[in-house]
Design a protein around this motif. Structure first.
Motif, short mmCIF file in Angstrom:
data_model
loop_
_atom_site.label_atom_id
_atom_site.label_comp_id
_atom_site.label_asym_id
_atom_site.label_seq_id
_atom_site.Cartn_x
_atom_site.Cartn_y
_atom_site.Cartn_z
N VAL A 177 -18.33 -38.55 -2.53
CA VAL A 177 -17.63 -39.83 -2.55
C VAL A 177 -18.36 -40.79 -3.50
O VAL A 177 -17.75 -41.45 -4.34
CB VAL A 177 -17.54 -40.44 -1.14
CG1 VAL A 177 -16.93 -41.85 -1.20
CG2 VAL A 177 -16.73 -39.55 -0.21
N SER A 178 -19.68 -40.85 -3.38
CA SER A 178 -20.47 -41.73 -4.24
C SER A 178 -21.92 -41.26 -4.24
O SER A 178 -22.38 -40.64 -3.29
CB SER A 178 -20.40 -43.18 -3.75
OG SER A 178 -20.96 -43.28 -2.44
N THR A 179 -22.61 -41.56 -5.32
CA THR A 179 -24.05 -41.31 -5.41
C THR A 179 -24.67 -42.38 -6.29
O THR A 179 -24.13 -42.72 -7.34
CB THR A 179 -24.36 -39.92 -6.01
OG1 THR A 179 -24.10 -38.91 -5.04
CG2 THR A 179 -25.82 -39.80 -6.42
N SER A 180 -25.79 -42.92 -5.84
CA SER A 180 -26.54 -43.86 -6.67
C SER A 180 -28.01 -43.45 -6.68
O SER A 180 -28.55 -43.01 -5.66
CB SER A 180 -26.39 -45.30 -6.15
OG SER A 180 -26.97 -45.43 -4.86
N VAL A 181 -28.63 -43.56 -7.85
CA VAL A 181 -30.04 -43.24 -8.02
C VAL A 181 -30.69 -44.42 -8.74
O VAL A 181 -30.33 -44.73 -9.88
CB VAL A 181 -30.23 -41.95 -8.85
CG1 VAL A 181 -31.72 -41.63 -8.98
CG2 VAL A 181 -29.48 -40.79 -8.21
N ALA A 197 -37.56 -43.07 -6.55
CA ALA A 197 -36.19 -43.51 -6.80
C ALA A 197 -35.44 -43.59 -5.48
O ALA A 197 -35.53 -42.67 -4.65
CB ALA A 197 -35.47 -42.56 -7.75
N ALA A 198 -34.75 -44.69 -5.28
CA ALA A 198 -33.90 -44.82 -4.10
C ALA A 198 -32.61 -44.05 -4.35
O ALA A 198 -31.99 -44.17 -5.40
CB ALA A 198 -33.60 -46.29 -3.83
N VAL A 199 -32.23 -43.22 -3.37
CA VAL A 199 -31.05 -42.36 -3.51
C VAL A 199 -30.09 -42.64 -2.36
O VAL A 199 -30.50 -42.73 -1.20
CB VAL A 199 -31.44 -40.87 -3.48
CG1 VAL A 199 -30.20 -40.00 -3.70
CG2 VAL A 199 -32.50 -40.56 -4.52
N GLU A 200 -28.83 -42.80 -2.69
CA GLU A 200 -27.79 -42.96 -1.67
C GLU A 200 -26.64 -42.02 -1.99
O GLU A 200 -26.16 -42.00 -3.12
CB GLU A 200 -27.30 -44.40 -1.59
CG GLU A 200 -26.35 -44.65 -0.42
CD GLU A 200 -26.06 -46.13 -0.22
OE1 GLU A 200 -25.01 -46.58 -0.73
OE2 GLU A 200 -26.87 -46.83 0.42
N ALA A 201 -26.26 -41.22 -1.01
CA ALA A 201 -25.21 -40.22 -1.23
C ALA A 201 -24.13 -40.37 -0.17
O ALA A 201 -24.41 -40.36 1.04
CB ALA A 201 -25.79 -38.81 -1.18
N GLY A 202 -22.89 -40.52 -0.62
CA GLY A 202 -21.75 -40.57 0.29
C GLY A 202 -20.92 -39.31 0.11
O GLY A 202 -20.62 -38.90 -1.01
N GLY A 236 -28.48 -32.00 -5.78
CA GLY A 236 -27.78 -31.90 -7.05
C GLY A 236 -26.35 -32.38 -6.97
O GLY A 236 -25.72 -32.31 -5.91
N PHE A 237 -25.82 -32.86 -8.10
CA PHE A 237 -24.43 -33.29 -8.15
C PHE A 237 -23.96 -33.22 -9.60
O PHE A 237 -24.76 -33.12 -10.53
CB PHE A 237 -24.25 -34.71 -7.60
CG PHE A 237 -25.10 -35.75 -8.27
CD1 PHE A 237 -24.63 -36.45 -9.38
CD2 PHE A 237 -26.37 -36.03 -7.81
CE1 PHE A 237 -25.40 -37.42 -10.01
CE2 PHE A 237 -27.17 -36.99 -8.44
CZ PHE A 237 -26.69 -37.68 -9.53
N ILE A 238 -22.65 -33.26 -9.78
CA ILE A 238 -22.05 -33.19 -11.11
C ILE A 238 -21.29 -34.48 -11.40
O ILE A 238 -20.45 -34.90 -10.60
CB ILE A 238 -21.10 -31.98 -11.22
CG1 ILE A 238 -21.87 -30.68 -11.00
CG2 ILE A 238 -20.38 -31.97 -12.55
CD1 ILE A 238 -20.99 -29.45 -10.94
N SER A 239 -21.59 -35.08 -12.52
CA SER A 239 -20.88 -36.29 -12.95
C SER A 239 -19.96 -35.94 -14.12
O SER A 239 -20.27 -35.08 -14.93
CB SER A 239 -21.87 -37.38 -13.38
OG SER A 239 -22.68 -36.93 -14.45
N PHE A 287 -16.61 -41.32 -15.07
CA PHE A 287 -15.29 -41.42 -14.46
C PHE A 287 -15.06 -40.40 -13.35
O PHE A 287 -13.93 -40.20 -12.91
CB PHE A 287 -14.19 -41.28 -15.52
CG PHE A 287 -14.17 -39.93 -16.22
CD1 PHE A 287 -13.36 -38.91 -15.77
CD2 PHE A 287 -14.97 -39.71 -17.32
CE1 PHE A 287 -13.34 -37.69 -16.41
CE2 PHE A 287 -14.94 -38.49 -17.98
CZ PHE A 287 -14.12 -37.47 -17.52
N GLY A 288 -16.09 -39.76 -12.86
CA GLY A 288 -15.89 -38.81 -11.78
C GLY A 288 -17.20 -38.29 -11.23
O GLY A 288 -18.25 -38.38 -11.86
N LEU A 289 -17.12 -37.73 -10.02
CA LEU A 289 -18.30 -37.21 -9.33
C LEU A 289 -17.85 -36.08 -8.43
O LEU A 289 -16.80 -36.14 -7.80
CB LEU A 289 -18.95 -38.32 -8.49
CG LEU A 289 -20.18 -37.94 -7.66
CD1 LEU A 289 -21.38 -37.71 -8.59
CD2 LEU A 289 -20.50 -39.04 -6.66
N SER A 290 -18.61 -34.99 -8.39
CA SER A 290 -18.21 -33.85 -7.56
C SER A 290 -19.40 -32.99 -7.19
O SER A 290 -20.49 -33.14 -7.74
CB SER A 290 -17.15 -33.00 -8.30
OG SER A 290 -17.70 -32.46 -9.49
#
Length: 263
Positions: A30-34, A59-64, A100-103, A4-7
């Protein structure tokens, strides 16, 4: 589990010895997909499958993110940064980075902070999109795409859960060798034109940080006047600048506010 969140997206340049350098926090997430991809193979004997093997490929990575600071263009894509100027050259080469990111996740009814680090990623620049303003305001945010691969020992991702975001931040910063940075000082009175003198308080959200300021437009340093809690009197037009400094942390960005006293 439920997400429910990403930062807090972090990026640091990957070095050939497996360490990281030039790390920084990259805007707001904004968004991240792995999306992992695997090599698969099967062996058949006597009209049946006798062996099956599945190995991580990449792994395909997309970061907004809300914005890409200038340092990102240097660390990610090898562009030259000269002050506030970005210079792109045909021979610029992208660098491998740790990302790195925090979910925010709910695990068995308990809120947890998942600190995730992709250990070696090569990003490519996305398209810059611009449009004139019409009847409604539309925000365009940067998105970068890349591929995560394994480092020499076969690892490609690390993830750990924590009860607090502060612990999750510290985990990512430790892996990516990022020195925590002091928060930018905040002025109690915004810059602008005023009819009478102003008393300006300066604060910083980083506990234990000392604030230093100047009123002559020069960049503040540890040798400048230390703010001790007494408001700065602005009785004439001047440019107030402040910086936060703490041992063991990177200096904050410089905060600036220009005041014009017309009375």
């Amino acid at each position: 589990m439920a997400y429910f969140g990403l930062s807090n997206p972090y990026i640091a340049k990957y070095l050939s010895d497996g360490n990281y350098t030039e790390g920084f926090k990259c805007g707001n997430a904004v968004s991240t997909s792995v999306t992992p991809a695997y090599n698969e193979g099967s062996v058949f004997g006597d009209n049946k499958q006798t062996e099956y093997l599945k190995e991580f490929k990449n792994a395909a990575v997309e970061a907004g993110v809300t914005s890409l600071p200038l340092i990102a263009k240097s660390v990610l894509f090898g562009h030259e940064i000269n002050g506030n100027e970005e210079i792109s050259n045909t021979e610029d080469a992208a660098n491998y980075v740790g990302y790195g990111f925090i979910s925010n996740e709910m695990i068995e009814g308990k809120r947890q902070y998942g600190a995730c680090v992709l250990l070696k990623v090569l990003f490519a620049e996305g398209a810059d999109s611009y449009a004139t303003k019409g009847d409604s305001i539309t925000f365009s945010t940067p998105t970068i795409s890349g591929t995560a691969i394994a480092i020499d020992d076969g690892k490609w991702r690390k993830k750990k859960f924590f009860d607090t975001k502060k612990e999750a931040d510290a985990y990512i910063e430790a892996i990516l060798n990022i020195t925590p940075k002091c928060e930018t000082p905040v002025f109690s009175v915004d810059g602008g034109t005023y009819a009478e003198a102003q008393s300006v308080e300066i604060s910083c959200a980083t506990s234990g940080a000392k604030i230093y300021y100047t009123t002559d437009g020069l960049t503040p340093t540890e040798s400048s006047t230390e703010y001790t809690g007494t408001p700065v009197s602005v009785s004439a037009s001047k440019l107030l600048r402040a910086i936060a400094i703490k041992a063991g942390s990177a200096n904050s960005d410089v905060a600036s506010a220009e005041y014009t006293i017309s009375g």
